[in-house]
Design a protein around this motif. Sequence first.
Motif, mmCIF file in Angstrom:
data_model
loop_
_atom_site.group_PDB
_atom_site.id
_atom_site.type_symbol
_atom_site.label_atom_id
_atom_site.label_comp_id
_atom_site.label_asym_id
_atom_site.label_seq_id
_atom_site.Cartn_x
_atom_site.Cartn_y
_atom_site.Cartn_z
ATOM 1 N N VAL A 356 56.690 34.656 44.687
ATOM 2 C CA VAL A 356 55.392 35.086 44.182
ATOM 3 C C VAL A 356 54.815 36.087 45.171
ATOM 4 C CG1 VAL A 356 53.101 34.367 43.434
ATOM 5 C CG2 VAL A 356 55.049 32.831 43.121
ATOM 6 N N GLU A 357 54.442 37.268 44.674
ATOM 7 C CA GLU A 357 53.852 38.316 45.506
ATOM 8 C C GLU A 357 52.571 38.817 44.869
ATOM 9 O OE1 GLU A 357 57.687 40.470 47.704
ATOM 10 O OE2 GLU A 357 56.473 41.542 46.211
ATOM 11 N N ILE A 358 51.531 38.958 45.681
ATOM 12 C CA ILE A 358 50.288 39.591 45.250
ATOM 13 C C ILE A 358 49.974 40.662 46.274
ATOM 14 C CG2 ILE A 358 47.825 39.323 44.825
ATOM 15 C CD1 ILE A 358 50.053 36.321 44.499
ATOM 16 N N VAL A 359 49.943 41.943 45.825
ATOM 17 C CA VAL A 359 49.746 43.075 46.712
ATOM 18 C C VAL A 359 48.544 43.869 46.222
ATOM 19 C CG1 VAL A 359 50.789 45.148 47.705
ATOM 20 C CG2 VAL A 359 52.221 43.163 47.183
ATOM 21 N N ASN A 360 47.653 44.254 47.150
ATOM 22 C CA ASN A 360 46.524 45.130 46.804
ATOM 23 C C ASN A 360 46.451 46.244 47.835
ATOM 24 O OD1 ASN A 360 44.095 44.679 48.834
ATOM 25 N ND2 ASN A 360 45.069 42.670 48.525
ATOM 26 N N ASP A 361 45.843 47.334 47.440
ATOM 27 C CA ASP A 361 45.754 48.507 48.318
ATOM 28 C C ASP A 361 44.335 48.730 48.826
ATOM 29 O OD1 ASP A 361 44.485 49.262 46.026
ATOM 30 O OD2 ASP A 361 45.727 51.020 45.621
ATOM 31 N N GLY A 362 43.519 47.676 48.819
ATOM 32 C CA GLY A 362 42.142 47.861 49.259
ATOM 33 C C GLY A 362 41.725 46.981 50.406
ATOM 34 N N ALA A 363 42.604 46.126 50.914
ATOM 35 C CA ALA A 363 42.243 45.220 52.012
ATOM 36 C C ALA A 363 42.732 45.782 53.323
ATOM 37 C CB ALA A 363 42.848 43.837 51.787
ATOM 38 N N SER A 364 42.042 45.459 54.405
ATOM 39 C CA SER A 364 42.426 45.907 55.736
ATOM 40 C C SER A 364 41.963 44.866 56.738
ATOM 41 C CB SER A 364 41.818 47.276 56.065
ATOM 42 O OG SER A 364 40.393 47.196 56.038
ATOM 43 N N GLY A 365 42.466 44.987 57.970
ATOM 44 C CA GLY A 365 42.051 44.060 59.018
ATOM 45 C C GLY A 365 43.210 43.229 59.502
ATOM 46 N N ALA A 366 42.866 42.266 60.346
ATOM 47 C CA ALA A 366 43.890 41.391 60.931
ATOM 48 C C ALA A 366 44.281 40.309 59.949
ATOM 49 C CB ALA A 366 43.365 40.763 62.231
ATOM 50 N N VAL A 367 45.368 39.643 60.271
ATOM 51 C CA VAL A 367 45.856 38.559 59.420
ATOM 52 C C VAL A 367 44.862 37.418 59.460
ATOM 53 C CG1 VAL A 367 47.730 36.931 59.018
ATOM 54 C CG2 VAL A 367 48.230 39.224 59.884
ATOM 55 N N GLY A 368 44.454 36.932 58.316
ATOM 56 C CA GLY A 368 43.509 35.825 58.246
ATOM 57 C C GLY A 368 44.214 34.503 58.074
ATOM 58 N N THR A 369 43.889 33.539 58.927
ATOM 59 C CA THR A 369 44.516 32.218 58.827
ATOM 60 C C THR A 369 43.502 31.096 58.819
ATOM 61 O OG1 THR A 369 44.750 32.134 61.229
ATOM 62 C CG2 THR A 369 46.625 32.988 59.989
ATOM 63 N N ALA A 370 42.214 31.415 59.077
ATOM 64 C CA ALA A 370 41.239 30.339 59.223
ATOM 65 C C ALA A 370 40.618 29.924 57.905
ATOM 66 C CB ALA A 370 40.125 30.780 60.194
ATOM 67 N N GLY A 371 40.804 30.727 56.848
ATOM 68 C CA GLY A 371 40.167 30.396 55.587
ATOM 69 C C GLY A 371 40.790 29.188 54.931
ATOM 70 N N PHE A 372 39.974 28.498 54.125
ATOM 71 C CA PHE A 372 40.480 27.323 53.416
ATOM 72 C C PHE A 372 41.509 27.721 52.364
ATOM 73 C CE2 PHE A 372 36.369 25.732 54.974
ATOM 74 C CZ PHE A 372 36.815 24.596 55.621
ATOM 75 N N GLY A 373 41.308 28.917 51.761
ATOM 76 C CA GLY A 373 42.228 29.331 50.702
ATOM 77 C C GLY A 373 43.632 29.542 51.201
ATOM 78 N N SER A 390 50.922 35.833 54.677
ATOM 79 C CA SER A 390 49.845 36.728 54.234
ATOM 80 C C SER A 390 49.645 37.728 55.353
ATOM 81 C CB SER A 390 48.565 35.940 53.956
ATOM 82 O OG SER A 390 47.516 36.814 53.596
ATOM 83 N N GLU A 391 49.995 39.023 55.097
ATOM 84 C CA GLU A 391 50.024 39.998 56.170
ATOM 85 C C GLU A 391 49.907 41.408 55.606
ATOM 86 O OE1 GLU A 391 53.764 39.283 57.965
ATOM 87 O OE2 GLU A 391 54.944 39.987 56.237
ATOM 88 N N PRO A 392 49.569 42.386 56.474
ATOM 89 C CA PRO A 392 49.524 43.783 56.019
ATOM 90 C C PRO A 392 50.917 44.265 55.640
ATOM 91 C CG PRO A 392 48.350 43.491 58.102
ATOM 92 C CD PRO A 392 49.107 42.236 57.858
ATOM 93 N N ALA A 393 50.957 45.195 54.676
ATOM 94 C CA ALA A 393 52.215 45.804 54.235
ATOM 95 C C ALA A 393 52.123 47.306 54.438
ATOM 96 C CB ALA A 393 52.496 45.450 52.776
ATOM 97 N N ALA A 394 53.241 47.971 54.175
ATOM 98 C CA ALA A 394 53.293 49.426 54.373
ATOM 99 C C ALA A 394 52.347 50.124 53.408
ATOM 100 C CB ALA A 394 54.730 49.912 54.173
ATOM 101 N N GLY A 395 51.860 51.265 53.835
ATOM 102 C CA GLY A 395 50.988 52.058 52.975
ATOM 103 C C GLY A 395 49.567 51.560 52.915
ATOM 104 N N GLY A 396 49.113 50.835 53.922
ATOM 105 C CA GLY A 396 47.734 50.356 53.928
ATOM 106 C C GLY A 396 47.457 49.275 52.909
ATOM 107 N N ARG A 397 48.475 48.558 52.521
ATOM 108 C CA ARG A 397 48.305 47.501 51.520
ATOM 109 C C ARG A 397 48.305 46.129 52.210
ATOM 110 N NH1 ARG A 397 53.106 48.218 47.537
ATOM 111 N NH2 ARG A 397 54.168 48.222 49.554
ATOM 112 N N TRP A 398 47.893 45.151 51.443
ATOM 113 C CA TRP A 398 47.918 43.761 51.921
ATOM 114 C C TRP A 398 48.791 42.946 50.967
ATOM 115 C CZ3 TRP A 398 45.645 42.075 56.393
ATOM 116 C CH2 TRP A 398 45.749 40.690 56.653
ATOM 117 N N MET A 399 49.685 42.150 51.556
ATOM 118 C CA MET A 399 50.659 41.407 50.744
ATOM 119 C C MET A 399 50.546 39.907 51.021
ATOM 120 S SD MET A 399 54.834 41.527 50.730
ATOM 121 C CE MET A 399 54.900 40.787 52.357
#
Length: 421
Positions: A356-373, A390-399
């Motif tokens: 299962v992959e969910i990729v968007n091209d509008g998120a940025s920042g460090a890897v988030g691990t503290a959230g409940f989700g 859950s980590e940044p991907a190439a092209g400024g995307r988040w995967m």
Amino acid sequence: MTSTRSRSSLREEEELRLPRPPGVLRRFWARHPVVADVLITLVCLALSLLPAAPFDRAAEGPLALAFAVVAPIAIIAACVSLMWRRIAPLVPFVASAAVEALLLFAEQPAGTPLMLVACYSLAVYRSSRVAWTGFGIALAAIIAVALPLVLSGVVEMQIGLNTGLTILIFGLIGTLIGVNVGGRKRYIAAVIDRSRQLLVERDQQAQLAAASERARIAREMHDIVSHSLTVIVALSEGAAATTDRNQAAAASTAAATTARAALTEMRAMLGVLRDAEATAPLAPAAPIDPRETVAVAQRAGFPVTLTESGTADLPPAVAHAVGRIVQEGVTNAMRHAPSASSISARIIHAPGSVVVEIVNDGASGAVGTAGFGLRGLAERAAHVKGTFVSEPAAGGRWMLRARLPVDHAPDPLEPAPEEPS
């Protein structure tokens, strides 16, 4: 300072309380051990002073006079030492053996019940091995002392034989009874101790199960509330921003539909929690449909697409995890990447696993691990023996990517394993 006992300790004492001993006398002795020890001491004193009577009459020689004084004192001291037979049973045992050895010099055969009580106490309040060892040593010591005295003529044969038989008979009877009573006492103590351990383990298992259930409830509630409220907020903002009444009405209707669906799902969950006799599972009866999740997001105006390659009959636990991962991934993109021009969800069925992959091209920042989700998604993936990132991907995307095995999937109602600390 007064210390108060906890409810668990009080409940433990109530559950481990033994029935009352049968008979009035046995209950009395159990509640008043000091009274029992005093009575035993007095009885032994009365029965043991009688053999000292031959020492009372005048005898020729200073040695006989010395024995006439020492014997009663030794007997009284040995009988008084019986008061400590519960906490220090070796003391009355040694004193009793010494008295029996002293009676070898009586002018006529004599014996006392001291060895019976001493051997019994040694077996009950120490151990069976110590009792048998002490009995053997005492008997061997009396024989070793009496035999040379008898052979040399210092002690009469009848007196030596009587002393040996007293040690043998009274010591054997006391040891046998004491071993039986002491073994039963130690067995009951071991059973009670094991029962206490089982109660502690039961309470610990209940606490672990409760913690696991709370974590599972938190995951379900988060997924329901987070996704639904994100969609409702987006629809409400869209309805407020547009000047087209038809679009505003459609957005409001979609928000109401999403809210009703979330309310129905929450009612089903809360109904299970409130009903103590309910046997329904906490997890939804049917897995979440990823297509419905994407359709709701599209109605809210987000550019979400779903691509599914391959087909597979997923186990219920894996299908439920796939639906929740798509739901949470799309919700995170809607919340944290509102300016994304593309939110793509892909479900890839491979031999033995599903990705299962969910990729968007509008998120940025460090890897988030503290959230409940994200924490909940990691727990869901671990529950079905899968992996999650859950980590940044190439092209400024988040995967967001999860790989879940489809073989040997656990029961969907089985608690998720605790993460190692």
